[in-house]
Write a protein that holds these residues in place. Structure first.
Motif, mmCIF file in Angstrom:
data_model
loop_
_atom_site.group_PDB
_atom_site.id
_atom_site.type_symbol
_atom_site.label_atom_id
_atom_site.label_comp_id
_atom_site.label_asym_id
_atom_site.label_seq_id
_atom_site.Cartn_x
_atom_site.Cartn_y
_atom_site.Cartn_z
ATOM 1 N N LYS A 2 0.835 -1.197 0.000
ATOM 2 C CA LYS A 2 0.000 0.000 0.000
ATOM 3 C C LYS A 2 0.872 1.250 0.000
ATOM 4 N N ARG A 3 0.547 2.187 -0.885
ATOM 5 C CA ARG A 3 1.321 3.409 -0.998
ATOM 6 C C ARG A 3 0.703 4.505 -0.141
ATOM 7 N N ASN A 4 1.567 5.333 0.485
ATOM 8 C CA ASN A 4 1.037 6.455 1.250
ATOM 9 C C ASN A 4 0.636 7.578 0.303
ATOM 10 N N THR A 5 0.020 8.612 0.861
ATOM 11 C CA THR A 5 -0.515 9.696 0.043
ATOM 12 C C THR A 5 0.587 10.396 -0.748
ATOM 13 N N GLU A 6 1.735 10.648 -0.101
ATOM 14 C CA GLU A 6 2.820 11.341 -0.777
ATOM 15 C C GLU A 6 3.373 10.509 -1.935
ATOM 16 N N GLN A 7 3.510 9.188 -1.718
ATOM 17 C CA GLN A 7 4.013 8.336 -2.791
ATOM 18 C C GLN A 7 3.031 8.293 -3.952
ATOM 19 N N ALA A 8 1.734 8.249 -3.649
ATOM 20 C CA ALA A 8 0.719 8.268 -4.704
ATOM 21 C C ALA A 8 0.786 9.577 -5.490
ATOM 22 N N SER A 9 0.977 10.699 -4.788
ATOM 23 C CA SER A 9 1.098 11.991 -5.453
ATOM 24 C C SER A 9 2.322 12.019 -6.361
ATOM 25 N N ASP A 46 7.438 13.020 1.258
ATOM 26 C CA ASP A 46 6.954 14.406 1.184
ATOM 27 C C ASP A 46 8.036 15.326 0.630
ATOM 28 N N GLN A 103 -2.943 20.280 -4.154
ATOM 29 C CA GLN A 103 -2.893 19.598 -2.853
ATOM 30 C C GLN A 103 -1.473 19.177 -2.503
ATOM 31 N N SER A 104 -0.732 18.738 -3.512
ATOM 32 C CA SER A 104 0.668 18.371 -3.264
ATOM 33 C C SER A 104 1.488 19.608 -2.909
ATOM 34 N N SER A 107 0.832 20.434 0.732
ATOM 35 C CA SER A 107 1.568 19.539 1.627
ATOM 36 C C SER A 107 3.059 19.857 1.629
#
Length: 579
Positions: A2-9, A46, A103-104, A107
């Motif tokens: 599972k990828r975290n939000t930052e990796q998905a971005s 991030d 959004q990126s 962050s």
């Protein structure tokens, strides 16, 4: 994995750039772009997203050829002003081109807030340019930068208006050269504003000093004269019964006393007032290094390199980099396309495929995937569940459970082929490259026929050459073979791994076909660690008999082959263990 939000971005932005022909690489060392390739220094996700946003904005919108000489020849102050205004311009262009990137940006700007809030006031141009950068981010809609404004309470309303004006002008600037003109004008307006403020402050100080001196002098003179006159008058009243000569003497003394008192009081008061007034009006007497104010800032001094990319790099190296210290620096990429290489030397190509071996590998892969796709209690090993059919089954539709689904494998496989000098040219089966090229072609062509399997094939040595990317569905029948010098296996693995982790597949596998002698085995170990943390399974295939301890792969299950005919069996063993 599972990828975290930052990796998905990171993956979404990288894929968007890849579709535009930009190569995104994750490696050790610093982040940079050369106009065709973006290298992101490995670190926390991030931080990597922040660097990718910045470098992609430069790559897409900065005219490096037009501004390069100017930046080398100009002063640090002007260079910093250009950098700040250019960052404002390109960030807005990036946000408009990739609306989801806002959004990126929100962050990633928390990192910039951390950088700015920890810095000290330096009484130089940097203090103002940081404020321009903050205002520009807010104008671009990046509200996460607001906490950093708390340290700029010294900014006057007049200075705020000027900074806002140039931030907005940067947003609408058409190119980097126009930004340079804006930067020059900003510095001129700052200097003019500071000079006017200083002249006004000096004039106010002198006026206040003179007014205070006169008022104090008059007050002191009157007070002293009245006091002396009253005292002598009292003495005269007490001696009224004395002789007239005494009375006249007293009267003369009284008059002289008043006159002398007034004169002395006026002189002393004027002198003290003038001295005080001059002192109050002299601003140059302040301790500039300890004060926060626009008038005290040295506009010709600049101590930092105000490029957001370099600020991010400095921040990254302040973090705990122990998990990334062994990741190798990026490999150099061959600057030619497959088509250009084939046209330049059409005889240097992969040998013809061995149809018997290709057929054996294809059949083995097909059988394996059929076994893996068998239904197990209503679900499968690969693919996502069909929500509509799950709802039907839950609501009692008896036919829903009996509908067979065609399940995709959901697998990405990258094949990395050693093309170093020790492998030789693939003219005949006496060279290792002959076996390696046939093995690589057999694996790639067999796997790409399976539904839901994406494949990529690349050569590596001291350089890296991608022959087939994941976006291309079928491997070309004719591929160029180029001898690429040394054996930078670890860096090549990171280059292929950078592409693999961007894929949305559930399984990511990398085959490394090599003679097992990397230039720096520790780089292989460092790459393996990072790739394993991000869900990439590495499967080495060694051509010839090699001591695995010196390859960097000593902790992995390794397939060793001398002839391409041995490949199907070894391949199946590796795939079954890991897929």
């Amino acid at each position: 994995m599972k990828r975290n939000t930052e990796q998905a971005s990171f993956s979404m932005l990288s894929n968007a750039l890849t579709r535009k022909g930009v190569n995104v690489t994750i490696a050790g060392g610093s982040s940079y772009t050369n106009g065709k390739r973006i290298v992101i220094g490995v670190g926390p996700w991030d931080q990597m997203v922040c660097s990718l946003l910045h470098e992609s904005a430069h790559l897409n919108h900065t005219n490096f050829s037009a501004i390069g000489n100017v930046m080398q020849q100009t002063s640090t102050a002007l260079k910093n002003a250009i950098n700040v205004l250019e960052d404002i311009r390109i960030d807005l262009r990036n946000i408009r081109e990739f609306p989801g990137a806002i959004q990126s940006y929100q962050s990633s700007r928390r990192i910039l807030v951390d950088i700015i809030t920890k810095r000290e006031f330096t009484n130089c141009l940097d203090d103002i340019l940081y404020y321009v950068l903050l205002v520009g981010n807010l104008e671009n809609g990046i509200t996460a930068i607001k906490p950093a404004l708390a340290g700029f309470d010294w900014v006057t309303l007049e200075l705020d208006k000027l900074c806002l004006k140039y931030a907005q002008l940067a947003q609408t600037a058409k190119d980097t050269l126009e930004v340079r003109e804006l930067a020059e004008n900003l510095l001129l307006e700052l200097a003019a504003m500071q000079q006017a403020n200083q002249q006004e402050a000096e004039a106010e100080g002198e006026a206040e000093g003179e007014a205070e001196g006169e008022a104090e002098g008059e007050a002191e003179g009157e007070a002293e004269g009245e006091a002396e006159g009253d005292a002598e008058g009292d003495a005269e009243g007490d001696a009224e019964g004395d002789a007239e000569g005494d009375a006249e003497g007293d009267a003369e003394g009284d008059a002289e006393g008043d006159a002398e008192g007034d004169a002395e009081g006026d002189a002393e008061g004027d002198a003290e007032g003038d001295a005080e007034g001059k002192s109050n009006g002299n601003t140059s007497g302040k301790a500039l290094s300890n004060s926060k104010g626009f008038n005290e800032i040295d506009l010709e001094q600049s101590f930092e390199d105000l490029d957001v990319g370099k600020l991010l790099e400095a921040h990254r190296y302040q973090q705990d980099m122990s998990n990334y210290s062994r990741v190798p620096e990026p490999i150099k990429v061959v600057p030619y396309t497959v088509q250009e290489l084939l046209r330049g030397n059409p005889s240097n190509v992969f040998p013809a495929a061995n149809l018997q071996v290709n057929g054996a590998v294809a059949n083995a892969v097909k059988v394996m995937f059929r076994q893996r796709n068998m239904k197990l209690s209503g679900v499968t090993q690969f693919g996502e569940l069909d929500e509509d059919r799950l709802v039907d089954a839950f609501l009692g539709n008896p036919g829903a459970k009996n509908i067979r689904r065609d399940i995709a494998a959901n697998l990405s496989v990258g094949v990395l082929l050693d093309a170093s000098g020790s492998m030789g040219y693939p003219w005949d089966d006496t060279h290792r490259s002959y076996v390696a090229t046939k093995a690589a072609m057999a694996m790639t062509q067999a796997l790409e026929k399976q539904s839901g399997v994406l494949t990529s094939l690349s050569l590596f040595g001291d350089f890296y050459l991608e022959l087939k990317g994941f976006a291309l569905k079928k491997t070309p029948s004719v591929l160029p073979y180029v001898e690429l010098g040394g054996t930078s296996t670890g860096s090549a693995m990171m280059e292929m791994g950078s592409k693999l982790i961007l894929q949305s597949s559930q399984k990511k596998v990398m085959f490394v076909i090599t003679d097992g002698q990397p230039d720096v085995p520790q780089e292989v170990v460092g790459s393996l660690d990072w790739l394993a943390q991000h869900g990439v399974v590495v499967l080495p295939v060694i051509i010839g008999q090699v001591d695995v301890r010196f390859t960097g792969f000593k902790d992995l299950k390794v397939a060793c082959i001398d002839h391409v005919n041995e490949l199907p069996k070894q391949l199946m063993q590796l795939l079954k263990q890991h897929i």
